[in-house]
Design a protein around this motif. Structure first.
Motif, PDB file in Angstrom:
ATOM      1  N   LEU A  65       0.707  -1.254  -0.004  1.00 18.38           N
ATOM      2  CA  LEU A  65       0.035  -0.026  -0.180  1.00 18.38           C
ATOM      3  C   LEU A  65       0.826   1.225  -0.137  1.00 18.38           C
ATOM      4  O   LEU A  65       0.382   2.235  -0.517  1.00 18.38           O
ATOM      5  CB  LEU A  65      -1.066   0.204   1.209  1.00 18.38           C
ATOM      6  CG  LEU A  65      -1.904  -1.106   1.199  1.00 18.38           C
ATOM      7  CD1 LEU A  65      -2.555  -1.182   2.654  1.00 18.38           C
ATOM      8  CD2 LEU A  65      -2.715  -1.143   0.158  1.00 18.38           C
ATOM      9  N   GLY A  66       2.186   1.286   0.396  1.00 17.35           N
ATOM     10  CA  GLY A  66       2.741   2.476   0.550  1.00 17.35           C
ATOM     11  C   GLY A  66       4.202   2.090   0.909  1.00 17.35           C
ATOM     12  O   GLY A  66       4.756   1.126   1.203  1.00 17.35           O
ATOM     13  N   ASP A  67       5.153   3.492   0.602  1.00 16.86           N
ATOM     14  CA  ASP A  67       6.595   3.206   0.915  1.00 16.86           C
ATOM     15  C   ASP A  67       7.130   4.013   1.945  1.00 16.86           C
ATOM     16  O   ASP A  67       8.061   4.410   1.944  1.00 16.86           O
ATOM     17  CB  ASP A  67       7.243   3.386  -0.503  1.00 16.86           C
ATOM     18  CG  ASP A  67       7.149   4.692  -1.214  1.00 16.86           C
ATOM     19  OD1 ASP A  67       6.479   5.279  -0.817  1.00 16.86           O
ATOM     20  OD2 ASP A  67       7.755   4.519  -2.332  1.00 16.86           O
ATOM     21  N   HIS A  68       6.414   4.784   2.323  1.00 19.18           N
ATOM     22  CA  HIS A  68       6.561   5.767   3.721  1.00 19.18           C
ATOM     23  C   HIS A  68       5.520   5.532   4.760  1.00 19.18           C
ATOM     24  O   HIS A  68       4.377   4.836   4.461  1.00 19.18           O
ATOM     25  CB  HIS A  68       6.287   7.043   3.082  1.00 19.18           C
ATOM     26  CG  HIS A  68       7.680   7.451   2.320  1.00 19.18           C
ATOM     27  ND1 HIS A  68       7.743   7.228   0.984  1.00 19.18           N
ATOM     28  CD2 HIS A  68       8.729   8.232   2.507  1.00 19.18           C
ATOM     29  CE1 HIS A  68       8.742   8.034   0.251  1.00 19.18           C
ATOM     30  NE2 HIS A  68       9.605   8.288   1.438  1.00 19.18           N
ATOM     31  N   PHE A  69       6.114   5.921   5.900  1.00 19.77           N
ATOM     32  CA  PHE A  69       5.232   5.555   7.171  1.00 19.77           C
ATOM     33  C   PHE A  69       5.607   6.555   8.227  1.00 19.77           C
ATOM     34  O   PHE A  69       6.845   7.142   8.203  1.00 19.77           O
ATOM     35  CB  PHE A  69       5.334   4.083   7.535  1.00 19.77           C
ATOM     36  CG  PHE A  69       4.450   3.479   8.503  1.00 19.77           C
ATOM     37  CD1 PHE A  69       3.114   3.222   8.071  1.00 19.77           C
ATOM     38  CD2 PHE A  69       4.974   3.261   9.957  1.00 19.77           C
ATOM     39  CE1 PHE A  69       2.432   2.400   9.122  1.00 19.77           C
ATOM     40  CE2 PHE A  69       4.320   2.577  10.710  1.00 19.77           C
ATOM     41  CZ  PHE A  69       2.756   2.383  10.349  1.00 19.77           C
ATOM     42  N   ILE A  70       4.851   6.965   9.066  1.00 27.57           N
ATOM     43  CA  ILE A  70       5.407   7.758  10.262  1.00 27.57           C
ATOM     44  C   ILE A  70       5.395   6.981  11.347  1.00 27.57           C
ATOM     45  O   ILE A  70       4.866   6.103  11.831  1.00 27.57           O
ATOM     46  CB  ILE A  70       4.197   8.587  10.633  1.00 27.57           C
ATOM     47  CG1 ILE A  70       3.555   9.688   9.284  1.00 27.57           C
ATOM     48  CG2 ILE A  70       4.419   9.687  11.592  1.00 27.57           C
ATOM     49  CD1 ILE A  70       4.472  10.544   8.764  1.00 27.57           C
ATOM     50  N   VAL A  71       6.845   7.262  11.900  1.00 27.14           N
ATOM     51  CA  VAL A  71       7.416   6.414  13.128  1.00 27.14           C
ATOM     52  C   VAL A  71       7.739   7.538  14.137  1.00 27.14           C
ATOM     53  O   VAL A  71       8.823   8.366  13.817  1.00 27.14           O
ATOM     54  CB  VAL A  71       8.602   5.542  12.663  1.00 27.14           C
ATOM     55  CG1 VAL A  71       9.118   4.770  13.980  1.00 27.14           C
ATOM     56  CG2 VAL A  71       8.065   4.569  11.755  1.00 27.14           C
ATOM     57  N   ASP A  72       7.111   7.276  15.139  1.00 28.31           N
ATOM     58  CA  ASP A  72       7.111   8.378  16.288  1.00 28.31           C
ATOM     59  C   ASP A  72       7.449   9.876  15.937  1.00 28.31           C
ATOM     60  O   ASP A  72       7.966  10.557  16.185  1.00 28.31           O
ATOM     61  CB  ASP A  72       8.708   7.932  17.045  1.00 28.31           C
ATOM     62  CG  ASP A  72       8.624   6.627  17.804  1.00 28.31           C
ATOM     63  OD1 ASP A  72       7.435   6.293  17.934  1.00 28.31           O
ATOM     64  OD2 ASP A  72       9.691   6.054  17.796  1.00 28.31           O
TER      65      ASP A  72
END
Length: 141
Positions: A65-72
């Protein structure tokens, strides 16, 4: 002699192609690093199609679904997968992957030098950050 070479070259190509295809299909192996990964999942094998745990249980992915994500609070390069058939498999020592419902999404990202974090999520909406995960596991690449 010509006949032998004509048969040998295609046969060699087929053998090399089969070996390359087999290695690709096996995915990448990750060694359980965090205490939770060691006690719940064990080592894993993962590719863009599925994740397989030490006891042989697996979750197949239906899509990336995606290649970026929010971590902390920070955007990171990541892979977010939708699980084909949501489940909460029983893994090492009778532990469940999530423990609070069927896993419907899996996200992975770099967790430091030589480490990969895998987070699992329940629910019908794709996650955009690690804040809603039900569990996470860290592996050595």
């Amino acid at each position: 002699m010509k006949y032998t070479l004509r048969c040998l070259v295609p046969a060699t190509f087929l053998v090399l192609a089969a070996q390359g295809g087999q290695a690709w299909a096996e995915g990448d192996t990750y060694t359980a690093y965090s205490n939770t990964a060691q006690s719940i999942t064990g080592d894993i094998t993962m590719d863009d199609f599925s994740i397989t745990f030490a006891n042989g249980e697996a979750l197949a992915f239906s899509s990336l679904l995606g290649d970026h994500f929010i971590v902390d609070g920070k955007s990171v390069n990541a892979s977010v997968y939708k699980v084909e058939t949501p489940a909460d498999p029983e893994l090492e020592n009778g532990n469940k992957l999530c423990g609070s419902g069927d896993v419907s999404y899996v996200a992975t990202w770099g967790a430091g030098e030589g480490l990969t974090e895998v987070a699992v999520f329940t629910g019908g909406k794709a996650p955009s950050s690690n804040s809603d995960m039900c569990a996470s596991y860290i592996y050595q690449d």
